[in-house]
Design an enzyme around this catalytic site. Structure first.
Site, short mmCIF file in Angstrom:
data_model
loop_
_atom_site.label_atom_id
_atom_site.label_comp_id
_atom_site.label_asym_id
_atom_site.label_seq_id
_atom_site.Cartn_x
_atom_site.Cartn_y
_atom_site.Cartn_z
N LYS A 188 71.93 71.05 12.16
CA LYS A 188 72.13 72.30 12.99
C LYS A 188 71.50 72.36 14.25
O LYS A 188 72.55 73.44 14.53
CB LYS A 188 70.79 72.67 11.87
CG LYS A 188 70.82 74.32 12.14
CD LYS A 188 69.56 75.11 11.65
CE LYS A 188 68.41 75.48 11.73
NZ LYS A 188 67.94 75.74 13.59
N ASP A 189 70.77 70.81 14.53
CA ASP A 189 70.75 71.31 16.19
C ASP A 189 72.07 70.20 16.49
O ASP A 189 71.59 69.10 17.03
CB ASP A 189 69.27 70.68 16.49
CG ASP A 189 68.47 72.08 16.13
OD1 ASP A 189 68.44 73.36 16.11
OD2 ASP A 189 67.18 71.04 14.89
N SER A 224 65.69 77.45 8.20
CA SER A 224 65.58 77.87 9.63
C SER A 224 64.07 78.93 9.43
O SER A 224 64.34 78.75 8.88
CB SER A 224 65.98 78.66 11.07
OG SER A 224 65.45 78.58 11.97
N GLY A 256 56.84 72.40 12.61
CA GLY A 256 56.36 72.85 11.03
C GLY A 256 57.22 74.12 11.04
O GLY A 256 58.31 74.05 10.98
N HIS A 273 61.16 74.09 5.35
CA HIS A 273 61.51 74.71 4.73
C HIS A 273 62.18 72.98 3.79
O HIS A 273 62.18 72.02 4.21
CB HIS A 273 62.64 75.37 5.23
CG HIS A 273 63.16 75.00 6.49
ND1 HIS A 273 64.40 74.58 6.38
CD2 HIS A 273 63.80 75.67 8.10
CE1 HIS A 273 64.27 73.64 7.90
NE2 HIS A 273 63.94 74.63 8.92
N GLU A 274 63.40 73.57 2.93
CA GLU A 274 64.19 72.56 2.30
C GLU A 274 65.02 71.23 3.88
O GLU A 274 65.40 70.13 3.16
CB GLU A 274 65.28 72.86 1.62
CG GLU A 274 64.66 72.88 0.36
CD GLU A 274 64.31 72.56 -0.37
OE1 GLU A 274 64.78 71.00 -0.89
OE2 GLU A 274 63.48 72.57 -1.30
N GLY A 275 64.84 72.21 4.26
CA GLY A 275 66.37 71.32 6.07
C GLY A 275 65.09 69.72 5.97
O GLY A 275 65.63 68.54 5.91
N HIS A 276 63.99 70.73 6.70
CA HIS A 276 62.84 69.29 7.27
C HIS A 276 62.87 68.32 5.77
O HIS A 276 62.31 67.17 6.02
CB HIS A 276 61.00 70.25 7.24
CG HIS A 276 61.66 70.88 8.41
ND1 HIS A 276 61.40 72.35 8.58
CD2 HIS A 276 62.10 70.89 9.74
CE1 HIS A 276 61.15 72.68 9.61
NE2 HIS A 276 61.79 72.29 10.19
N GLY A 325 68.32 66.49 12.46
CA GLY A 325 69.10 67.83 11.25
C GLY A 325 70.55 68.16 11.87
O GLY A 325 70.31 68.54 13.70
P1 AMP Z 1 62.28 72.25 13.81
O1 AMP Z 1 61.21 71.84 12.99
O2 AMP Z 1 63.14 73.55 13.83
O3 AMP Z 1 62.32 71.72 15.71
O4 AMP Z 1 63.04 71.20 13.17
C1 AMP Z 1 62.94 70.08 12.97
C2 AMP Z 1 63.90 69.14 12.45
O5 AMP Z 1 64.88 69.31 11.35
C3 AMP Z 1 65.32 69.34 13.30
O6 AMP Z 1 65.56 67.42 13.38
C4 AMP Z 1 65.56 69.97 13.38
O7 AMP Z 1 67.36 69.95 13.15
C5 AMP Z 1 65.92 69.96 11.71
N1 AMP Z 1 66.33 71.17 10.63
C6 AMP Z 1 66.33 72.13 10.72
N2 AMP Z 1 67.18 72.90 10.05
C7 AMP Z 1 67.41 72.43 9.57
C8 AMP Z 1 68.94 72.56 8.31
N3 AMP Z 1 68.58 73.91 7.72
N4 AMP Z 1 69.08 71.50 8.00
C9 AMP Z 1 69.44 69.71 8.05
N5 AMP Z 1 68.45 69.80 9.00
C10 AMP Z 1 67.64 71.39 9.83
#
Ligand code: AMP
Length: 282
Positions: free
Chosen positions: A149-150, A185, A31, A34-37, A147
């Protein structure tokens, strides 16, 4: 978009969807979107009949001195962002729903965890693999989106899917960045404004190393030095690690060659940030 909070209801819905032979794209998140999600959601929307996202800040993957309590959360904001992406289901279980009692079985990741975030965050990937095993069983996705990123997480999930025979296609998605290069992030909101500017040095340092490789540099200590110098000169962050490994194996290499990852983790006052570049070197 329907918000589902119980495992039972989510499973009943997914079983119905699967009976109709529809493909399911699944985007697991913690949750504070952001644009990544949102990019992961858009890719899933293009490729599947049904798109489901989960929002769950998984306590199992946080160490005792990590930021579980201060991890940013704003469900109403997330709900409206998700709604705009035209997804079908938002799975939003509580911790008690996901872990009603202390589990008697957990997933232990044996390979690739003695490096990078696995080394700095003992138990982190066991927590990730355990919750994803549960989520994969609940959501039964055709495709799951993660993503880059991870990047270590992507490598671990690739093994989880293969080792446990989940009939799921893993789709890695490129890193989405701010204009200054900082990888998006959820944790970026916990950076002080001056740190947010300085944090752009992380990606700059990796870009400099990439340029050096493109100009012929292959020496690992030399490449790490380029990264380190940039971060130290351009930020007040504390370097947790700077590593260069083969990717996706995450094994040490004598020189930059083949598919490699240059990965860094840097601690600021309240947040630890990670970034990486994966590239192929001739
Ligand atoms: P998180 O909510 O941080 O656990 O991220 C959820 C998913 O979004 C994971 O697969 C992350 O790798 C991906 N994600 C987070 N930040 C980015 C980003 N800047 N660009 C691409 N994917 C991302």
């Amino acid at each position: 978009m329907r918000v589902i909070t119980t495992v039972q209801e989510m499973q009943e819905i997914i079983q119905q969807v699967k009976a109709e032979k529809k493909s399911v794209g699944f985007v697991p998140t913690m949750g504070f979107l952001h644009e990544g999600h949102l990019t992961l959601l858009r890719n899933a929307r293009k490729e599947n009949d049904i798109v489901a996202m989960s929002i769950f800040v998984n306590p199992l993957q946080f160490g005792p001195n990590e930021d579980f309590a201060t991890y940013p959360r704003d469900f109403e904001r997330d709900r409206s962002l998700a709604e705009k992406e035209n997804i079908d289901f938002l799975f939003y279980p509580s911790v008690a729903e996901m872990y009603p009692s202390e589990a008697s079985i957990s997933v232990i990741v044996k390979d690739r965890t003695d490096v990078l975030c696995g080394k700095s965050r003992p138990g982190h990937f066991d927590g990730v693999a355990t919750v994803l095993t549960k989520l994969f069983n609940i959501m039964m996705p055709t495709r799951a989106y993660f993503g880059k990123k991870d990047a270590q997480q992507v490598a671990v999930i690739d093994s989880l899917i293969k080792d446990f025979n989940f009939p799921i296609k893993l789709i890695p998605v490129d890193i989405v960045r701010e204009e200054n290069g900082l990888a998006k992030s959820s944790r970026n909101v916990n950076l002080e404004p001056y740190e947010r500017e300085q944090a752009a040095a992380l990606y700059r340092s990796l870009q400099k190393a990439r340029s050096a490789i493109e100009e012929g540099e292959r020496d690992i200590p030399e490449l790490k030095k380029i990264i380190e110098t940039t971060i130290l000169n351009e930020s007040q962050g504390n370097i947790d690690y700077i590593e260069i490994y083969s990717y996706p194996e995450l094994k040490p290499i004598d020189k930059a060659s083949g598919s490699i990852i240059m990965a860094i983790a840097v601690k600021f006052s309240k947040v630890r940030l990670i970034d990486n570049i994966i590239m192929s070197v001739k």
